[in-house]
Design an enzyme around this catalytic site. Structure first.
Site, PDB file in Angstrom:
ATOM      1  N   HIS A  10       0.401  -1.330   0.255  1.00 41.87           N
ATOM      2  CA  HIS A  10       0.022   0.078  -0.260  1.00 41.87           C
ATOM      3  C   HIS A  10       1.006   1.187   0.066  1.00 41.87           C
ATOM      4  O   HIS A  10       0.744   2.174  -0.553  1.00 41.87           O
ATOM      5  CB  HIS A  10      -0.870  -0.042   1.176  1.00 41.87           C
ATOM      6  CG  HIS A  10      -2.137   1.249   1.052  1.00 41.87           C
ATOM      7  ND1 HIS A  10      -1.832   1.865   1.888  1.00 41.87           N
ATOM      8  CD2 HIS A  10      -3.330   1.282   0.558  1.00 41.87           C
ATOM      9  CE1 HIS A  10      -2.885   2.732   1.742  1.00 41.87           C
ATOM     10  NE2 HIS A  10      -3.629   2.159   0.778  1.00 41.87           N
ATOM     11  N   LEU A  71      -2.246  -8.014   3.992  1.00 42.46           N
ATOM     12  CA  LEU A  71      -2.791  -9.064   4.564  1.00 42.46           C
ATOM     13  C   LEU A  71      -4.019 -10.159   4.090  1.00 42.46           C
ATOM     14  O   LEU A  71      -3.947 -11.080   3.999  1.00 42.46           O
ATOM     15  CB  LEU A  71      -3.608  -8.714   5.721  1.00 42.46           C
ATOM     16  CG  LEU A  71      -3.718  -9.656   7.369  1.00 42.46           C
ATOM     17  CD1 LEU A  71      -2.144 -10.793   7.229  1.00 42.46           C
ATOM     18  CD2 LEU A  71      -3.836  -8.795   8.495  1.00 42.46           C
ATOM     19  N   ALA A  72      -4.940  -9.494   3.114  1.00 43.26           N
ATOM     20  CA  ALA A  72      -6.379  -9.758   2.916  1.00 43.26           C
ATOM     21  C   ALA A  72      -6.449  -8.999   1.224  1.00 43.26           C
ATOM     22  O   ALA A  72      -5.253  -7.815   1.427  1.00 43.26           O
ATOM     23  CB  ALA A  72      -7.549  -9.727   3.227  1.00 43.26           C
ATOM     24  N   GLY A  74      -8.008  -6.977  -0.819  1.00 44.14           N
ATOM     25  CA  GLY A  74      -9.237  -5.979  -0.649  1.00 44.14           C
ATOM     26  C   GLY A  74      -9.984  -5.396  -1.737  1.00 44.14           C
ATOM     27  O   GLY A  74      -9.373  -5.472  -3.348  1.00 44.14           O
ATOM     28  N   HIS A  76      -8.543  -2.426  -3.733  1.00 43.11           N
ATOM     29  CA  HIS A  76      -7.128  -2.324  -3.932  1.00 43.11           C
ATOM     30  C   HIS A  76      -6.761  -3.496  -4.884  1.00 43.11           C
ATOM     31  O   HIS A  76      -6.749  -3.077  -5.955  1.00 43.11           O
ATOM     32  CB  HIS A  76      -6.213  -1.617  -3.043  1.00 43.11           C
ATOM     33  CG  HIS A  76      -6.013  -0.582  -2.095  1.00 43.11           C
ATOM     34  ND1 HIS A  76      -6.318   0.376  -2.674  1.00 43.11           N
ATOM     35  CD2 HIS A  76      -6.434   0.007  -0.650  1.00 43.11           C
ATOM     36  CE1 HIS A  76      -6.680   2.371  -2.175  1.00 43.11           C
ATOM     37  NE2 HIS A  76      -6.345   1.047  -1.135  1.00 43.11           N
TER      38      HIS A  76
END
Length: 125
Positions: A10, A71-72, A74, A76
């Site tokens: 990110h 982590l997961a 999403g 994005h």
């Protein structure tokens, strides 16, 4: 065929935030000396994913694996990344650009994280 691995995260306003990603890059590069290994960020930091892809192609990569270090999965990864990869494919039709699954959803990563959580909790940290 030259391969590149781009670890994509990110990004943050604090430059020290990138430290773990850079250490991961160094570890991956040590284990895959035949591959170009780099980092890219969605926002706040450089290089961006399009810039990292362009640099990999300029360095001779014909196969580029994008590894989302999230982590997961999403919004994005589901919405933004495919648009960026479609644009990169148009810019670089000679390159095979692939998106790997989100790193944090891999069973081995989840197991390693659980081990750390339990170890730290047992040590009272």
């Amino acid at each position: 065929m030259s391969e590149a691995l781009i670890l994509f995260a990110h990004g943050a306003r604090d430059p020290s935030w990138a430290g773990p990603l850079e250490r991961l890059r160094d570890r991956v590069a040590a284990r895959a000396p035949a591959s170009q290994v780099g980092v890219a960020f969605l926002e706040f930091m450089a290089p961006s994913l399009p810039e990292a892809i362009d640099a990999a192609v300029a360095s001779g990569a014909t196969r580029i694996e994008i590894v989302p270090v999230f982590l997961a999965q999403g919004g994005h990864v589901r919405r933004d990344v495919p648009v960026m990869l479609e644009a990169a494919a148009i810019r670089h039709p000679q390159a095979d650009i692939r998106l790997q699954p989100v790193l944090g959803e891999a069973q081995a990563v989840l197991d390693a994280m659980a081990d750390v959580v339990l170890r730290e909790a047992a040590q009272g940290r």
